[in-house]
Write an enzyme that holds these catalytic residues in place. Structure first.
Site: not given
Ligand code: ATR
Length: 281
Positions: A69, A90, A156, A158, A221
């Protein structure tokens, strides 16, 4: 009407699982049109050249899925405000000798919640879980519906703070660390899971379980044959309504079809058809 030689595709890697060719075939059938729309496996790291090959073969429209994307956004020389807000696209459309890109994911989400589930976003308190690409695509379309408050909750902190920073002015928006506690016990009318936590078998849980206002909607989603872990978790904690993201998938595709072909396909029969195909496996 299909013009001779005009081709469409969904481009990704992997791509075999994609339901987009089926969805666009159903749209075209419902409208009495035809469409040449296929799933296209793009080699990793080769998006720009693959898009050129697609164009050379008559390609004029593409949906783009993971992990391309951001590449799709970079390849376009004209970008919609929605794509700019997401920093990712997309949707690609070849016209006036260039690629135009858009992001129809957030519009698909909003349409599914408002039109299909009958829940208005305006004036509501919304919690958006996640701050990655999926959340970024949803942010502007949600804000355009003028919710009373939008809180972006992320593991996270931040990343959530960086995501909302450009939107602070003029919007009631803030960021929350999901290992923290919700401020002054706020309850949300709509909680949207835009994380990829369930792909790792996890839940994106805030520390509190007192999350849902009366009649709250919990929206994931993700979608699947069974209710997702997030939907089950939300039901057990007081969400009155839960939904997966199958409707969002169909609505983002409908928005793409409308932009390419200038006509809005009917989505309800397509969602119903996909739901029954999903149940049959
Ligand atoms: P996408 O493009 O599908 O949104 P991404 O950019 O990798 O994928 O983002 C994944 C999101 O899911 C992030 O907000 C991530 O949190 P972090 O920023 O803290 O990494 C969140 N995420 C992934 N695994 C997680 C988990 N086990 N528990 C809570 N949040 C999770």
């Amino acid at each position: 009407m299909l013009r001779a030689g005009e081709r469409f595709a969904v481009i990704g890697n992997p791509i075999g699982h994609s339901r987009s060719p089926r969805i666009h075939a159903l749209f075209a059938h419902g409208l009495g049109q035809s469409i040449d729309y296929v799933a296209r496996l793009c080699p990793l790291g080769d998006f720009a050249r693959d898009l050129e090959r697609f164009r050379a073969s008559g390609g004029i429209g593409a949906n783009v899925t993971l992990p391309f994307k951001i590449d799709a956004y970079a390849c376009a020389t004209e970008r919609s405000p929605r794509a700019q807000a997401a920093g990712a696209a997309n949707f690609l459309h070849w016209h006036d000798s260039h690629w135009f890109c858009d992001n129809t994911d957030g519009a698909g989400l909003v349409r599914d919640i408002e039109n299909n589930l009958g829940v208005a976003l305006r004036g509501r308190s919304i919690l958006l879980l996640g701050a990655g690409g999926a959340a970024r695509g949803a942010l502007l379309p949600i804000l355009e519906r003028e919710p009373a408050h939008l809180c972006v909750g992320n593991r996270t902190h931040a990343t959530a703070q960086a995501l909302i920073a450009p939107w602070r002015e003029g919007h009631a928006i803030d960021a929350l660390a999901l290992d923290g506690h919700l401020s002054d016990g706020e309850r949300f009318d709509i909680v949207i899971n835009a994380t990829s936590a369930s792909l790792h078998g996890d839940l994106p849980l805030p520390a509190t379980s007192d999350l849902f206002a009366p009649t709250a909607l919990a929206y994931d989603m993700m979608y699947g044959r069974e209710p997702t872990p997030f939907m089950r978790w939300a039901s057990a904690r007081g969400a009155t309504r839960v939904s997966d993201g199958l409707g969002m998938l169909v609505e983002q595709a409908a928005e793409s079809y409308r932009l390419w072909r200038g006509v809005q396909p009917e989505t309800a029969p397509v969602i119903a058809q996909l739901r029954s195909e999903l149940a049959r496996g």
